[in-house]
Design an enzyme around this catalytic site. Structure first.
Site, short mmCIF file in Angstrom:
data_model
loop_
_atom_site.label_atom_id
_atom_site.label_comp_id
_atom_site.label_asym_id
_atom_site.label_seq_id
_atom_site.Cartn_x
_atom_site.Cartn_y
_atom_site.Cartn_z
N ASP A 172 -8.09 -6.87 27.03
CA ASP A 172 -6.92 -6.21 26.44
C ASP A 172 -6.32 -7.06 25.33
O ASP A 172 -6.48 -8.27 25.30
CB ASP A 172 -5.85 -5.99 27.51
CG ASP A 172 -5.24 -7.30 27.97
OD1 ASP A 172 -4.22 -7.74 27.39
OD2 ASP A 172 -5.79 -7.93 28.90
N GLY A 319 -5.47 -13.16 28.72
CA GLY A 319 -5.93 -11.78 28.52
C GLY A 319 -7.22 -11.76 27.73
O GLY A 319 -8.01 -12.69 27.80
N GLU A 320 -7.45 -10.66 27.02
CA GLU A 320 -8.65 -10.44 26.21
C GLU A 320 -9.90 -10.18 27.06
O GLU A 320 -10.96 -9.87 26.52
CB GLU A 320 -8.95 -11.63 25.27
CG GLU A 320 -7.84 -12.00 24.33
CD GLU A 320 -8.18 -13.19 23.45
OE1 GLU A 320 -9.35 -13.67 23.49
OE2 GLU A 320 -7.30 -13.66 22.71
N GLY A 321 -9.82 -10.36 28.37
CA GLY A 321 -11.01 -10.37 29.21
C GLY A 321 -11.58 -11.76 29.37
O GLY A 321 -12.67 -11.95 29.91
#
Length: 349
Positions: A172, A319-321
């Protein structure tokens, strides 16, 4: 493919295959259960893929991007323009998720499902609308917009499955998105907002208290009380206090489960998406793998509600994975264990 179509296709993993792999794992040259989570993961992969010989040939992380009207309330340490700048960074391969994914052999797919920025070259343009409304003043989006964003995630999952991907990590990007994620987690789990509100991108304690009050106000204004299930559906809650990228991840989760793909859950935003996906369709639960435990308190609450145990604790909150893709090597280790270790029968026992 619509949301209704995909829900009808989500079934439980194959218990027969899981039992067969459990038996094989128990006969490897080690005490039963001594490799802990690695054993549990490969058994679940067998059930998900419906084979005694699961593989992980292709894997991806999908980074859903969106902006949030609630940043007007000062809930983030960064301005909303950073969402667009980070999409550019993803496209150039310069973010943490790009660096980690290159090492893990995972494809990075970046999707603009709801940013205010111009969609960067190299980013998939699936914009439902340019950011949500301020959830502290009313609904973040309409139910129809939430469903449209969910169906973006479903389409991507279906495409990945057709291309042979077997696992997807939830990523995300969206300045301010720990605020809607915390609101969703509070709504689903019933935990107090005070308990769940963290510092997000690094706000100080004073701003954290402001953020807490804003979440409380948003839940109240949008009619999300303790007994919301008596009058609302999970998609209504998502629309009122969620985000477009969170909705995209909900769809990705549902679509992956319907297509027999493992879903690697990242931090608090992915955790909130997993909660809503589960509330929509509890049958997704066996497909979810908790990668790590975030520093955000709402993430712990989400995992506890889902009864998922994170494999890693690295004090991450990016975040970001970025945490989810770090689980890929452990999944591959579990497959190597199954395929390469000797059994007691091989030793003549």
């Amino acid at each position: 493919m619509t949301l209704a179509d995909i829900l009808s296709r989500i079934v439980q993993p194959d218990e027969k295959m899981m039992g067969a792999v459990q038996k094989k794992v128990d006969n490897l040259t080690k005490p039963p259960g001594s490799l802990g989570v690695l054993e549990e993961m490969v058994i679940r992969l067998a059930g998900i893929q419906r084979t005694e010989a699961p593989t992980l040939r292709k894997k991806a992380v999908v980074v859903m991007c969106g902006d949030h009207g609630v940043v007007e309330e000062g809930v983030s340490a960064f301005p909303p323009e950073v969402t667009g700048l980070m999409m550019d960074n993803f496209a150039r391969g310069g973010a943490a998720i790009n660096v980690f994914s290159r090492r893990m052999g995972a494809e990075v797919i970046v999707v603009d499902v709801g940013s205010k920025a111009k969609t960067s070259p190299g980013v998939r343009a699936e914009k439902v609308r340019a950011g949500t409304n301020n959830m502290a003043q009313g609904a973040a989006m309409s139910r129809e917009e939430a469903v449209a964003a969910i169906e973006v995630g479903i389409r991507i999952a279906v495409e990945l499955a057709r291309e042979g991907y077997q696992a997807v990590a939830l990523g995300d990007m969206g300045i301010g998105n720990t605020t809607p994620s915390t609101a969703l987690t509070a709504a689903v789990t019933g935990r107090s907002v005070t308990e769940l509100t963290g510092k997000g991108t690094g706000i100080d304690e004073e701003k954290r208290k402001v953020k807490e009050a804003i979440i409380e106000r948003a839940l109240h204004i949008n009619g999300i009380e303790k007994n919301w299930r008596a009058k609302l559906e999970p998609i209504d809650v998502l629309a009122r206090v969620g985000g477009l990228e969170i909705a995209g991840l909900v769809g990705l989760t549902l679509g992956a489960a319907a297509n027999r793909m493992a879903v690697l859950v990242d931090g608090v935003i992915a955790g909130a998406a997993a909660l809503i996906a589960y509330e929509i369709c509890p049958a997704v639960l066996p497909y979810l793998f908790a990668s790590h435990l975030s520093e955000e308190p709402a993430h712990r609450a989400a995992l506890e509600y889902l009864e998922l145990t994170p494999a890693l604790y690295l004090r991450m909150r990016l975040g970001e994975g970025s945490g989810a893709v770090l689980l890929f090597p452990l999944l591959e280790a579990s497959l190597a264990m199954l395929n390469e270790m000797a059994t007691f029968a091989d030793l003549g026992l």
